[in-house]
Design an enzyme around this catalytic site. Structure first.
Site, PDB file in Angstrom:
ATOM      1  N   CYS A 100      -0.178  25.170 -47.265  1.00 40.06           N
ATOM      2  CA  CYS A 100      -0.771  26.164 -46.370  1.00 40.06           C
ATOM      3  C   CYS A 100       0.091  27.422 -46.348  1.00 40.06           C
ATOM      4  O   CYS A 100       1.285  27.364 -46.049  1.00 40.06           O
ATOM      5  CB  CYS A 100      -0.888  25.558 -44.963  1.00 40.06           C
ATOM      6  SG  CYS A 100      -1.315  26.751 -43.681  1.00 40.06           S
ATOM      7  N   SER A 101      -0.514  28.572 -46.626  1.00 39.27           N
ATOM      8  CA  SER A 101       0.251  29.819 -46.675  1.00 39.27           C
ATOM      9  C   SER A 101       0.851  30.169 -45.308  1.00 39.27           C
ATOM     10  O   SER A 101       1.990  30.636 -45.229  1.00 39.27           O
ATOM     11  CB  SER A 101      -0.614  30.964 -47.192  1.00 39.27           C
ATOM     12  OG  SER A 101      -1.690  31.223 -46.305  1.00 39.27           O
TER      13      SER A 101
END
Length: 121
Positions: free
Chosen positions: A12-13
């Site tokens: 997840c960024s």
């Protein structure tokens, strides 16, 4: 040095950005990859208390599991929603950063700066 725990998903960024912010602020970090080691119902309840969230507020409602498990059903109890997140950790909003008796969701990642500022005072 501020000690923090982060419930992290490396794919997840926002989670990666939040972790980077914690590192930039010289925190002592415990990284918990919650998809590999999901929190227990008791731990999730403690996290909800720190966040002052209801279980539904911590859920990722756009995940296919949310609809497949009929979690939009308003008659489900908090315990049932928590159990759904324990069994399906993809449903847990991320990243969650904890320190002392406080917590924030790192969406946006800058939310952790508020938490760190509160812990310095």
């Amino acid at each position: 040095m501020t000690q923090v725990s982060i419930y992290h998903n490396p794919r997840c960024s926002k989670s990666r950005q939040t972790l980077a912010l914690l590192e930039e602020n010289n925190c002592q970090i415990t990284v918990i990859e919650y998809l590999k080691t999901p929190p227990s119902a008791q731990t999730l309840t403690q996290i909800l208390d720190r966040l002052t969230f209801t279980p539904r507020e911590l859920m990722r409602k756009k995940e296919p599991e949310y609809k497949a498990l009929n979690l939009q059903d308003e008659t489900l109890s908090s315990a049932e929603l928590i159990q759904a997140m324990v069994a399906n950790p993809k449903l847990i909003e991320r990243p969650i950063v904890l320190t002392n008796n406080q917590a924030v969701i790192g969406r946006p990642p800058e939310n952790v700066l508020t938490l760190l500022a509160r812990n310095k005072s």
